[in-house]
Scaffold this motif. Structure first.
Motif, PDB file in Angstrom:
ATOM      1  N   ARG A   1     -17.352   5.410  28.986  1.00 48.77           N
ATOM      2  CA  ARG A   1     -15.837   5.377  28.839  1.00 48.77           C
ATOM      3  C   ARG A   1     -15.271   6.561  28.733  1.00 48.77           C
ATOM      4  NH1 ARG A   1     -15.763   3.519  23.594  1.00 48.77           N
ATOM      5  NH2 ARG A   1     -16.461   1.672  24.266  1.00 48.77           N
ATOM      6  N   PHE A   2     -15.684   7.375  28.296  1.00 48.54           N
ATOM      7  CA  PHE A   2     -15.167   8.915  28.059  1.00 48.54           C
ATOM      8  C   PHE A   2     -15.236   9.478  29.694  1.00 48.54           C
ATOM      9  CE2 PHE A   2     -15.313  13.670  28.261  1.00 48.54           C
ATOM     10  CZ  PHE A   2     -14.208  13.750  27.543  1.00 48.54           C
ATOM     11  N   CYS A   3     -16.410   9.409  30.381  1.00 48.68           N
ATOM     12  CA  CYS A   3     -16.468   9.830  31.786  1.00 48.68           C
ATOM     13  C   CYS A   3     -15.387   8.927  32.715  1.00 48.68           C
ATOM     14  CB  CYS A   3     -17.954   9.313  32.143  1.00 48.68           C
ATOM     15  SG  CYS A   3     -19.264  10.408  31.427  1.00 48.68           S
ATOM     16  N   ARG A   4     -15.368   7.819  32.432  1.00 47.16           N
ATOM     17  CA  ARG A   4     -14.278   7.327  33.353  1.00 47.16           C
ATOM     18  C   ARG A   4     -12.984   7.859  32.875  1.00 47.16           C
ATOM     19  NH1 ARG A   4     -17.220   2.259  32.086  1.00 47.16           N
ATOM     20  NH2 ARG A   4     -15.633   1.935  30.371  1.00 47.16           N
ATOM     21  N   TRP A   5     -12.466   7.813  31.761  1.00 45.19           N
ATOM     22  CA  TRP A   5     -11.207   8.406  31.181  1.00 45.19           C
ATOM     23  C   TRP A   5     -11.076   9.979  31.979  1.00 45.19           C
ATOM     24  CZ3 TRP A   5      -6.899   6.386  29.913  1.00 45.19           C
ATOM     25  CH2 TRP A   5      -6.755   5.173  29.355  1.00 45.19           C
ATOM     26  N   LEU A   6     -12.223  10.740  31.988  1.00 46.51           N
ATOM     27  CA  LEU A   6     -11.987  11.973  32.403  1.00 46.51           C
ATOM     28  C   LEU A   6     -11.836  11.990  33.778  1.00 46.51           C
ATOM     29  CD1 LEU A   6     -12.055  15.127  31.828  1.00 46.51           C
ATOM     30  CD2 LEU A   6     -14.356  14.824  32.293  1.00 46.51           C
ATOM     31  N   VAL A   7     -12.372  11.250  34.650  1.00 45.86           N
ATOM     32  CA  VAL A   7     -12.129  11.062  36.002  1.00 45.86           C
ATOM     33  C   VAL A   7     -10.684  10.664  36.211  1.00 45.86           C
ATOM     34  CG1 VAL A   7     -13.030   9.894  37.896  1.00 45.86           C
ATOM     35  CG2 VAL A   7     -14.688  10.780  36.892  1.00 45.86           C
ATOM     36  N   LEU A   8     -10.420   9.630  35.582  1.00 42.35           N
ATOM     37  CA  LEU A   8      -8.908   9.171  35.805  1.00 42.35           C
ATOM     38  C   LEU A   8      -8.041  10.216  35.536  1.00 42.35           C
ATOM     39  CD1 LEU A   8      -7.107   6.565  36.408  1.00 42.35           C
ATOM     40  CD2 LEU A   8      -7.003   6.397  33.828  1.00 42.35           C
ATOM     41  N   ILE A   9      -8.108  11.069  34.503  1.00 43.81           N
ATOM     42  CA  ILE A   9      -7.125  12.213  34.369  1.00 43.81           C
ATOM     43  C   ILE A   9      -7.442  13.279  35.352  1.00 43.81           C
ATOM     44  CG2 ILE A   9      -6.920  13.985  32.749  1.00 43.81           C
ATOM     45  CD1 ILE A   9      -7.605  12.346  30.437  1.00 43.81           C
ATOM     46  N   CYS A  10      -8.646  13.598  35.870  1.00 46.13           N
ATOM     47  CA  CYS A  10      -8.636  14.380  36.922  1.00 46.13           C
ATOM     48  C   CYS A  10      -8.015  13.942  38.109  1.00 46.13           C
ATOM     49  CB  CYS A  10     -10.204  14.759  37.101  1.00 46.13           C
ATOM     50  SG  CYS A  10     -10.998  15.912  35.986  1.00 46.13           S
ATOM     51  N   LEU A  11      -8.109  12.652  38.475  1.00 45.15           N
ATOM     52  CA  LEU A  11      -7.543  12.063  39.750  1.00 45.15           C
ATOM     53  C   LEU A  11      -6.129  12.063  39.646  1.00 45.15           C
ATOM     54  CD1 LEU A  11      -9.958   9.109  40.490  1.00 45.15           C
ATOM     55  CD2 LEU A  11      -9.562  11.080  41.971  1.00 45.15           C
ATOM     56  N   MET A  12      -5.545  11.870  38.574  1.00 47.77           N
ATOM     57  CA  MET A  12      -4.102  11.814  38.173  1.00 47.77           C
ATOM     58  C   MET A  12      -3.514  13.396  38.335  1.00 47.77           C
ATOM     59  SD  MET A  12      -3.220   8.642  37.980  1.00 47.77           S
ATOM     60  CE  MET A  12      -1.504   8.642  37.357  1.00 47.77           C
ATOM     61  N   ALA A  13      -4.362  14.221  37.974  1.00 47.95           N
ATOM     62  CA  ALA A  13      -3.747  15.684  38.108  1.00 47.95           C
ATOM     63  C   ALA A  13      -3.975  16.201  39.578  1.00 47.95           C
ATOM     64  CB  ALA A  13      -4.663  16.612  37.332  1.00 47.95           C
TER      65      ALA A  13
ATOM     66  N   ALA B   1       2.253  24.871  48.085  1.00 52.94           N
ATOM     67  CA  ALA B   1       1.181  23.927  49.103  1.00 52.94           C
ATOM     68  C   ALA B   1       0.321  24.979  49.395  1.00 52.94           C
ATOM     69  CB  ALA B   1       1.843  23.234  50.189  1.00 52.94           C
ATOM     70  N   ALA B   2       0.334  26.344  49.695  1.00 56.64           N
ATOM     71  CA  ALA B   2      -0.460  27.032  50.466  1.00 56.64           C
ATOM     72  C   ALA B   2      -1.414  27.680  49.410  1.00 56.64           C
ATOM     73  CB  ALA B   2       0.044  28.008  51.318  1.00 56.64           C
ATOM     74  N   PHE B   3      -0.734  28.253  48.359  1.00 54.25           N
ATOM     75  CA  PHE B   3      -1.271  28.954  47.169  1.00 54.25           C
ATOM     76  C   PHE B   3      -1.647  28.275  45.997  1.00 54.25           C
ATOM     77  CE2 PHE B   3       1.430  31.859  49.728  1.00 54.25           C
ATOM     78  CZ  PHE B   3       0.282  32.529  50.308  1.00 54.25           C
ATOM     79  N   GLY B   4      -0.815  27.560  45.281  1.00 57.73           N
ATOM     80  CA  GLY B   4      -0.779  26.897  44.198  1.00 57.73           C
ATOM     81  C   GLY B   4      -1.569  25.798  44.090  1.00 57.73           C
ATOM     82  N   VAL B   5      -1.416  24.619  44.975  1.00 54.83           N
ATOM     83  CA  VAL B   5      -2.305  23.433  45.134  1.00 54.83           C
ATOM     84  C   VAL B   5      -3.931  23.934  45.079  1.00 54.83           C
ATOM     85  CG1 VAL B   5      -2.768  21.265  46.375  1.00 54.83           C
ATOM     86  CG2 VAL B   5      -0.355  22.158  45.731  1.00 54.83           C
ATOM     87  N   PRO B   6      -4.392  24.705  46.067  1.00 52.46           N
ATOM     88  CA  PRO B   6      -5.878  24.916  45.897  1.00 52.46           C
ATOM     89  C   PRO B   6      -6.098  25.386  44.442  1.00 52.46           C
ATOM     90  CG  PRO B   6      -4.782  25.739  48.069  1.00 52.46           C
ATOM     91  CD  PRO B   6      -3.851  25.374  47.128  1.00 52.46           C
ATOM     92  N   LEU B   7      -5.510  26.450  44.159  1.00 50.73           N
ATOM     93  CA  LEU B   7      -5.915  26.816  42.587  1.00 50.73           C
ATOM     94  C   LEU B   7      -5.877  25.854  41.767  1.00 50.73           C
ATOM     95  CD1 LEU B   7      -3.776  30.286  42.527  1.00 50.73           C
ATOM     96  CD2 LEU B   7      -6.060  30.042  42.988  1.00 50.73           C
ATOM     97  N   VAL B   8      -5.002  24.799  41.775  1.00 53.13           N
ATOM     98  CA  VAL B   8      -4.861  23.673  40.811  1.00 53.13           C
ATOM     99  C   VAL B   8      -6.083  22.734  40.900  1.00 53.13           C
ATOM    100  CG1 VAL B   8      -3.780  21.462  40.284  1.00 53.13           C
ATOM    101  CG2 VAL B   8      -2.390  23.865  40.491  1.00 53.13           C
TER     102      VAL B   8
ATOM    103  N   LEU C   1      -9.206  24.006  42.118  1.00 47.01           N
ATOM    104  CA  LEU C   1     -10.181  24.620  41.618  1.00 47.01           C
ATOM    105  C   LEU C   1     -10.119  24.568  39.854  1.00 47.01           C
ATOM    106  CD1 LEU C   1     -10.325  27.871  43.546  1.00 47.01           C
ATOM    107  CD2 LEU C   1     -11.994  26.044  43.581  1.00 47.01           C
ATOM    108  N   GLY C   2      -9.140  24.588  39.283  1.00 49.01           N
ATOM    109  CA  GLY C   2      -8.962  24.260  37.997  1.00 49.01           C
ATOM    110  C   GLY C   2      -9.354  22.832  37.239  1.00 49.01           C
ATOM    111  N   ILE C   3      -8.990  22.039  38.523  1.00 50.73           N
ATOM    112  CA  ILE C   3      -9.633  20.469  38.127  1.00 50.73           C
ATOM    113  C   ILE C   3     -10.873  20.428  38.061  1.00 50.73           C
ATOM    114  CG2 ILE C   3      -9.486  18.029  38.822  1.00 50.73           C
ATOM    115  CD1 ILE C   3      -6.741  18.485  39.729  1.00 50.73           C
ATOM    116  N   ILE C   4     -11.623  21.219  39.001  1.00 53.82           N
ATOM    117  CA  ILE C   4     -13.100  21.047  39.158  1.00 53.82           C
ATOM    118  C   ILE C   4     -13.823  21.623  38.121  1.00 53.82           C
ATOM    119  CG2 ILE C   4     -15.039  21.959  40.690  1.00 53.82           C
ATOM    120  CD1 ILE C   4     -13.304  21.429  42.998  1.00 53.82           C
TER     121      ILE C   4
END
Length: 90
Positions: free
Chosen positions: A15-27, A57-64, A66-69
């Motif tokens: 249940r926790f794994c599913r919620w974590l994946v859902l939060i990461c996908l939403m981010a 798009a070029a600099f911020g999104v790839p950093l986000v 990496l942060g999600i990962i």
């Protein structure tokens, strides 16, 4: 190997794994769509000489991304350590 799958069959863990994946996908979705939405409504400005939306798009999104990962990796490492899942000595 079979013991590892028996240990992982805890419903709270999954249940926790599913919620974590859902939060990461939403981010991920939010980080992907925000620059597109800002470009569509015509936000102007510059960051270090670059248009704001392009810089996001070029600099911020790839950093986000990496942060999600990184967050996913750290949280799952802690959860698996707390539940004694995986690893060499299991």
């Amino acid at each position: 190997m079979a013991d590892r799958f028996i240990q992982v069959s805890k419903p709270g863990y999954w249940r926790f794994c599913r919620w974590l994946v859902l939060i990461c996908l939403m981010a991920w979705l939010l980080a992907t769509l925000v620059p597109l939405a800002l470009a569509q409504i015509g936000v102007t400005g510059t960051v270090l000489g670059w248009p704001l939306v392009f810089a996001m798009a070029a600099f911020g999104v790839p950093l986000v991304y990496l942060g999600i990962i990184a967050v996913y990796s750290l949280v799952m490492d802690r959860v698996e350590r707390d539940n004694e899942i995986g690893g060499e000595g299991s």
